[in-house]
Design a protein around this motif. Structure first.
Motif, PDB file in Angstrom:
ATOM      1  N   GLU A 511       0.831  -1.205   0.000  1.00 58.02           N
ATOM      2  CA  GLU A 511       0.000   0.000   0.000  1.00 58.02           C
ATOM      3  C   GLU A 511       0.868   1.259   0.000  1.00 58.02           C
ATOM      4  O   GLU A 511       0.489   2.294  -0.559  1.00 58.02           O
ATOM      5  CB  GLU A 511      -0.936   0.005   1.213  1.00 58.02           C
ATOM      6  CG  GLU A 511      -2.101  -0.974   1.059  1.00 58.02           C
ATOM      7  CD  GLU A 511      -3.004  -1.033   2.298  1.00 58.02           C
ATOM      8  OE1 GLU A 511      -2.677  -0.357   3.306  1.00 58.02           O
ATOM      9  OE2 GLU A 511      -4.018  -1.748   2.248  1.00 58.02           O
ATOM     10  N   PHE A 512       2.034   1.174   0.597  1.00 58.82           N
ATOM     11  CA  PHE A 512       2.993   2.281   0.569  1.00 58.82           C
ATOM     12  C   PHE A 512       3.488   2.511  -0.863  1.00 58.82           C
ATOM     13  O   PHE A 512       3.806   3.636  -1.246  1.00 58.82           O
ATOM     14  CB  PHE A 512       4.175   1.955   1.491  1.00 58.82           C
ATOM     15  CG  PHE A 512       5.277   2.982   1.476  1.00 58.82           C
ATOM     16  CD1 PHE A 512       5.129   4.197   2.124  1.00 58.82           C
ATOM     17  CD2 PHE A 512       6.461   2.730   0.798  1.00 58.82           C
ATOM     18  CE1 PHE A 512       6.151   5.155   2.107  1.00 58.82           C
ATOM     19  CE2 PHE A 512       7.486   3.669   0.775  1.00 58.82           C
ATOM     20  CZ  PHE A 512       7.333   4.884   1.430  1.00 58.82           C
ATOM     21  N   GLY A 513       3.516   1.442  -1.659  1.00 60.42           N
ATOM     22  CA  GLY A 513       3.910   1.584  -3.066  1.00 60.42           C
ATOM     23  C   GLY A 513       4.989   0.633  -3.530  1.00 60.42           C
ATOM     24  O   GLY A 513       5.365   0.633  -4.706  1.00 60.42           O
ATOM     25  N   LEU A 514       5.513  -0.206  -2.622  1.00 52.63           N
ATOM     26  CA  LEU A 514       6.516  -1.183  -3.026  1.00 52.63           C
ATOM     27  C   LEU A 514       5.858  -2.321  -3.812  1.00 52.63           C
ATOM     28  O   LEU A 514       4.692  -2.642  -3.563  1.00 52.63           O
ATOM     29  CB  LEU A 514       7.237  -1.731  -1.796  1.00 52.63           C
ATOM     30  CG  LEU A 514       8.227  -0.735  -1.171  1.00 52.63           C
ATOM     31  CD1 LEU A 514       8.443  -1.013   0.304  1.00 52.63           C
ATOM     32  CD2 LEU A 514       9.553  -0.765  -1.914  1.00 52.63           C
ATOM     33  N   PRO A 515       6.564  -2.935  -4.748  1.00 52.69           N
ATOM     34  CA  PRO A 515       5.930  -3.970  -5.578  1.00 52.69           C
ATOM     35  C   PRO A 515       5.534  -5.210  -4.801  1.00 52.69           C
ATOM     36  O   PRO A 515       4.584  -5.895  -5.153  1.00 52.69           O
ATOM     37  CB  PRO A 515       7.004  -4.303  -6.630  1.00 52.69           C
ATOM     38  CG  PRO A 515       8.285  -3.805  -6.057  1.00 52.69           C
ATOM     39  CD  PRO A 515       7.942  -2.650  -5.181  1.00 52.69           C
ATOM     40  N   MET A 516       6.267  -5.528  -3.727  1.00 54.36           N
ATOM     41  CA  MET A 516       5.895  -6.649  -2.871  1.00 54.36           C
ATOM     42  C   MET A 516       6.524  -6.465  -1.498  1.00 54.36           C
ATOM     43  O   MET A 516       7.479  -5.699  -1.332  1.00 54.36           O
ATOM     44  CB  MET A 516       6.289  -7.995  -3.485  1.00 54.36           C
ATOM     45  CG  MET A 516       7.746  -8.206  -3.756  1.00 54.36           C
ATOM     46  SD  MET A 516       8.084  -9.848  -4.487  1.00 54.36           S
ATOM     47  CE  MET A 516       7.305  -9.701  -6.058  1.00 54.36           C
ATOM     48  N   GLY A 517       5.964  -7.170  -0.523  1.00 49.71           N
ATOM     49  CA  GLY A 517       6.492  -7.097   0.828  1.00 49.71           C
ATOM     50  C   GLY A 517       7.573  -8.140   1.055  1.00 49.71           C
ATOM     51  O   GLY A 517       7.837  -8.986   0.197  1.00 49.71           O
ATOM     52  N   PRO A 518       8.198  -8.149   2.243  1.00 57.81           N
ATOM     53  CA  PRO A 518       9.323  -9.053   2.500  1.00 57.81           C
ATOM     54  C   PRO A 518       8.962 -10.536   2.442  1.00 57.81           C
ATOM     55  O   PRO A 518       9.786 -11.351   2.015  1.00 57.81           O
ATOM     56  CB  PRO A 518       9.791  -8.653   3.901  1.00 57.81           C
ATOM     57  CG  PRO A 518       8.664  -7.883   4.497  1.00 57.81           C
ATOM     58  CD  PRO A 518       7.960  -7.236   3.373  1.00 57.81           C
TER      59      PRO A 518
END
Length: 685
Positions: A511-518
């Protein structure tokens, strides 16, 4: 000498711009164009006007040196309107690129002629703004709404042949005879009774006026690409105004939208990115007269995913590559994958079959180190192990000719330690490509303590040749990108033991804008990277997952459960594993807010970035931003982690770090530089 000159020839006024390097539309150019049009209007002998440019390009856009300064007239919209209102027909003669304001000038002209190699586009959206000199109103009227949306909303330029097909260019000139062909064209149209004014045309927008659904369809088709960005939505709104409003009202709408964007945080961030990419290529302490090492042949050790991708960069740039493997099977497999990659690109129309064969013809596969002897640059892309890399560098040092550059593609290891095993540490450098290396734009260039100025400068120049965005990093564990990533990953693992769910952590970051989370990234890469069944001791959540054969997408389950289309969903088994592990670790489960997840994962990254600057491992804060934007998918509309921290406020970052200090562990320290800048009300950029 004036940047705009005029001369009369056979009833034509030839208006020439000579404002190197790209004929940017600065105040002197704008004023000169306005004066030239007035000159033509007042001269009864002039029957038509040709606007042309000296040098390598037509007007390639605004003058970036004017950004942020008070405007000085005439404005570009005034000049374009003046051109269109000319009583004498005006022809734009286009070569090189007509971009941004340059294309808007051409749209104001009554006719356009271009050489086939020319590119035309409105890239303003990439700076978080929209065309502000009538571009969003004139272009749809000339080419239709569909093509106008594609050009304005994506910002991608088109070639002159495509421009001719859609009506943007009226005639294609001979590649080497633009001026002569433009003069012939101008004489042809000079005698016409009337001339088309872009602002008055309605034929190309009538279809969209009857079917406004075209705008919603475009939004849906491009939703993924445009997610999070404000400017594309404003561009769509502006083009819609061209269809629904009279031209004068549409221009007012364009101006309102433009001013809102230009004052917003996203445009500031994207302009920061624009200037930062250019700053990253500058190395402050290298003399301008430092000689470059000629690179005519490249060697690559390793034909795996990374080695093959690295090789493709050089092959695509026309440089011969010798690729080395230990076994024939691995070598054949690697060469086969390179060919498949090229053929896939060709199938999408982005290469021709001839270009594929040309690239493959530059590749020499080998099993012998001796075939690398005459290379000017050799890059090792072998297993990420210090002993292995040292052994490889020792061998290369004994075989490869003197003066050649020896590069390691390590992503974490000490480049100085690797260089020390050679007799030429001054020739050793880190070239950290990001996977897939043939696609990812970033190249971290790791400067060792003894790396020579010429080796560093050559590596930077070579990065441009292979179309990479290069950033210089100093030697430290993980360099810039992976050193900061470690902070995020550590907190991701810690916070799920306190009660945050992996999918909530991922959601907050996407939601912040990164393509995927860790956790999505871990499943994609494979949880068993570096894991061994024989030595596994259930000491981490990841080890337990691997022991249960939950190794990521490839096994259909990791942190998530996956369906046949590799769509992930939350896993009850993983929740149980984490709960059991937390209980053993003495961690009390609690509700963790989205804001805490964001602060816990991103604030330590900013802190680590500040430490990198403190230690001189990055030249400037904007270099750190460029690493994260191009190597890790950090959302461009926030400007990168350090620019984002500036917008959040450095004191807020410090306060957040203090608030969570206990969770960060006993070895955690807040950067001295970060604290000083926060206390003084300063920013990184």
């Amino acid at each position: 000498m004036s940047v705009i000159t005029t001369r009369k020839e056979d009833g034509l006024l030839i208006v020439s711009s000579n404002n190197p390097p790209v004929n940017a539309l600065g105040q002197a150019v704008r004023a000169g164009l306005a004066a030239a049009i007035k000159e033509a209007s007042g001269d009864s002998e002039v029957r038509a006007v040709v606007i042309r440019c000296e040098g390598r390009t037509f007007f390639a856009g605004a003058d970036i040196t004017e950004f942020g300064k008070p405007p000085v007239g005439p404005s570009l919209p005034e000049v374009v309107d003046l051109i269109e209102a000319s009583t004498k027909p005006v022809v734009a003669a286009i070569h090189g690129t007509a971009l941004g304001g340059g294309l808007e000038v051409a749209l104001g002209c009554h006719y356009r002629i271009a050489v086939p190699s020319a590119k035309l586009g409105l890239p303003e959206v990439k700076l978080g703004i929209l065309p502000g000199a009538g571009g969003t109103q004139r272009l749809p009227r000339i080419v239709g709404v569909g093509d106008a949306l594609q050009m304005i909303v994506t910002g991608d330029p088109i070639g002159a042949k495509k421009a001719a097909d859609i009506g943007l260019v009226d005639r294609l000139a001979d590649e080497s005879a633009l001026d002569a062909d433009a003069i012939v064209f101008a004489k042809e149209i000079a005698g016409k009774a009337s001339h088309p004014k872009s602002s008055e045309r309605a034929d190309k927008i009538s279809e969209a006026a009857a079917n406004p659904q075209v705008f919603e369809d475009f939004k849906q088709k491009n939703a993924k690409r445009l997610r999070g960005f404000e400017a594309p939505a404003a561009c769509i709104e502006a083009v819609r105004a061209a269809v629904e409003l009279p031209y004068a009202d549409g221009v007012k709408k364009e101006r309102t939208l433009f001013m809102k964007l230009v004052m917003g945080d996203q445009s500031k961030a994207l302009r920061h990115v624009f200037f930062s990419e250019r700053a990253a290529s500058k190395i402050d302490d290298i003399p301008a007269d430092t000689a470059l090492i000629p690179i005519k042949k490249v060697g690559v050790l390793g034909a795996g995913t990374m080695g093959g991708g690295i090789s493709m960069n050089f092959l695509s740039a026309g440089l011969p590559v010798t690729i080395l493997e230990r076994e024939q099977e691995a070598l054949d497999r690697g060469v086969g994958i390179i060919r498949k990659n090229y053929e896939r690109t060709a199938s999408r129309g982005k290469m021709t079959d001839v270009q594929v064969e040309k690239a493959m013809g530059l590749l020499t596969p080998t099993l012998s180190y001796d075939d690398l002897a005459d290379c000017d640059l050799v890059i090792e892309a072998v297993f990420e192990n210090m002993d292995v890399k040292k052994e490889v560098l020792k061998t290369l040092d004994s075989i490869v000719k003197d003066g050649a550059i020896l590069a390691t593609n390590t992503s974490y290891l000490d480049v100085d330690e690797i260089a020390a095993v050679t007799k030429r540490p001054e020739s050793v450098i880190g070239l950290h490509f990001f996977s897939p290396a043939n696609i990812m734009r970033l190249l971290e260039i790791v400067r060792g303590d003894k790396t020579s100025a010429s080796v560093l400068k050559t590596s930077m120049a070579l990065s441009k040749q292979i179309k990479k965005v290069a950033v210089v990093a100093g030697v430290c564990h993980g360099f810039i990108g992976n050193r900061m990533l470690r902070q995020r990953q550590d907190q991701a693992q810690a916070i799920i033991l306190e009660g945050a769910k992996p999918w909530d952590v991922d959601r907050v970051l996407t939601e912040f804008g990164l393509p995927m989370g860790p956790f999505q990234m871990a499943d994609l890469a494979g949880l068993d990277l570096g894991w061994s069944k024989e030595t596994s001791s259930s000491s981490t959540v990841r080890e337990v997952l691997c022991e249960r054969d939950r190794r990521g997408q490839k096994t259909g389950k990791g942190f998530y459960d996956y369906d046949e289309n590799r769509r992930g969903s939350p896993s009850e088994e993983v929740e149980e594993i984490i709960a059991e592990f937390a209980a053993k670790s003495g961690k009390e489960q609690r509700d963790v807010s989205d804001q805490e997840i964001l602060e816990r994962l991103l604030y330590p990254m900013v802190n680590e970035g500040a430490k990198i600057l403190e230690e001189g491992k990055a030249q400037r804060a904007s270099d750190i931003d460029i690493v994260w934007l191009n190597g890790y998918g950090w959302p461009a509309y926030t400007g990168g982690p350090m620019f984002w921290a500036d917008t959040v406020g450095l004191q807020s970052i410090v306060d957040g770090l203090k608030k969570h200090e206990t969770a960060f562990g006993s070895g955690f320290e807040i950067s001295k530089l970060l604290k000083e800048k926060a206390a003084n009300g300063e920013t990184f950029n």
